[in-house]
Design a protein around this motif. Structure first.
Motif, PDB file in Angstrom:
ATOM      1  N   GLU A  77      39.902  47.699  32.771  1.00  0.00           N
ATOM      2  CA  GLU A  77      39.347  48.030  31.349  1.00  0.00           C
ATOM      3  C   GLU A  77      40.495  48.161  30.358  1.00  0.00           C
ATOM      4  OE1 GLU A  77      36.892  51.516  32.199  1.00  0.00           O
ATOM      5  OE2 GLU A  77      35.484  50.250  33.254  1.00  0.00           O
ATOM      6  N   GLU A  83      32.197  45.862  31.883  1.00  0.00           N
ATOM      7  CA  GLU A  83      31.190  45.603  32.497  1.00  0.00           C
ATOM      8  C   GLU A  83      31.122  45.862  34.246  1.00  0.00           C
ATOM      9  OE1 GLU A  83      28.002  45.858  31.265  1.00  0.00           O
ATOM     10  OE2 GLU A  83      29.156  45.761  29.130  1.00  0.00           O
ATOM     11  N   TRP A  85      31.459  47.029  38.062  1.00  0.00           N
ATOM     12  CA  TRP A  85      30.605  47.398  39.194  1.00  0.00           C
ATOM     13  C   TRP A  85      31.218  47.408  40.298  1.00  0.00           C
ATOM     14  CZ3 TRP A  85      31.184  43.722  42.864  1.00  0.00           C
ATOM     15  CH2 TRP A  85      31.368  42.356  42.691  1.00  0.00           C
ATOM     16  N   TYR A 153      34.406  41.683  33.667  1.00  0.00           N
ATOM     17  CA  TYR A 153      34.177  40.408  33.123  1.00  0.00           C
ATOM     18  C   TYR A 153      35.069  40.534  31.748  1.00  0.00           C
ATOM     19  CZ  TYR A 153      30.425  40.057  36.303  1.00  0.00           C
ATOM     20  OH  TYR A 153      29.742  40.210  37.751  1.00  0.00           O
ATOM     21  N   TYR A 159      26.959  37.123  31.228  1.00  0.00           N
ATOM     22  CA  TYR A 159      26.629  37.067  32.662  1.00  0.00           C
ATOM     23  C   TYR A 159      25.538  36.228  32.881  1.00  0.00           C
ATOM     24  CZ  TYR A 159      25.876  38.410  37.627  1.00  0.00           C
ATOM     25  OH  TYR A 159      25.608  38.427  38.802  1.00  0.00           O
TER      26      TYR A 159
END
Length: 201
Positions: A77, A83, A85, A153, A159
């Motif tokens: 980040e 995004e 996960w 991403y 996506y």
């Protein structure tokens, strides 16, 4: 494991506990030479026509003071990859045709095949980072029970998940159009990703 990890992530983000934070995360990146691999279109999985897969071995100092997944998330980040996960990697061949992806191993060890059925198998372990250009096939073949991956991403792209022959016609058009990210997910503007993907044009 995904539900437990989701709860852990929520608690960590709410409290800041066991997270280095974006500012301090950059100091946990270890200088590593990138290993690159190119894959040809195998008839089902297009892979990327110009840019290689990039592997950084042991690229993050996961230490003991922080949650390894949180360290990986904060580092991604900090360099504009979001995004995020936490999970494993799907056990079936798939690829993304409209976005690039980064996979960071937070714990455990797994055997992952990249490039589709005719690709190459790599054993990934905690601290390893793999950057996949759009179109690159990936599939987990086997893994330890504690194999945990953090995915993320870049800010540009959408996506999608492609698996079948029906996905190919559109994917062949969209993959080359996905732009080069502005930053390497580990090393930011000083990383190898930009040079390697630009150079491969």
């Amino acid at each position: 494991m995904p539900i437990l990890e989701d709860l852990k992530e929520y608690a960590e983000r709410a409290t800041g506990l066991r997270r280095p934070g974006r500012r301090k995360a950059a100091a946990l990146a270890r200088p590593r030479k990138p290993h690159t691999v190119r894959f040809k279109d195998d008839g089902l999985v297009p892979n990327h026509p110009r840019w290689p897969l990039i592997i950084y071995r042991g690229a993050i100092d996961l230490g003991e003071n922080h949650d390894p997944a949180a360290v990986t998330e904060d580092l991604f980040e900090a360099n504009g990859w979001g995004e995020t996960w936490r999970d494993s990697i799907y056990d079936y061949v798939h690829y993304h045709s409209r976005i690039h992806e980064v996979l960071g191993v937070a714990s455990g060890k797994g055997r992952v095949r990249f490039g589709g059925a005719k690709g190459r198998i790599f054993t990934l372990k905690a601290g390893d980072i793999v950057v996949l250009p759009a179109g690159t096939g990936h599939q987990c073949l086997s893994a330890d029970d504690d194999f945990l991956v953090v995915g993320a991403y870049p800010p540009t792209g959408t996506y999608d998940e492609c698996r079948t022959a029906e996905d190919r016609p559109r994917a062949l058009k969209t993959i080359p159009k996905v732009p080069v990210p502005r930053k390497d997910p580990i090393y930011g503007t000083g990383g190898s990703l930009f040079k390697l993907w630009k150079k491969a044009r």
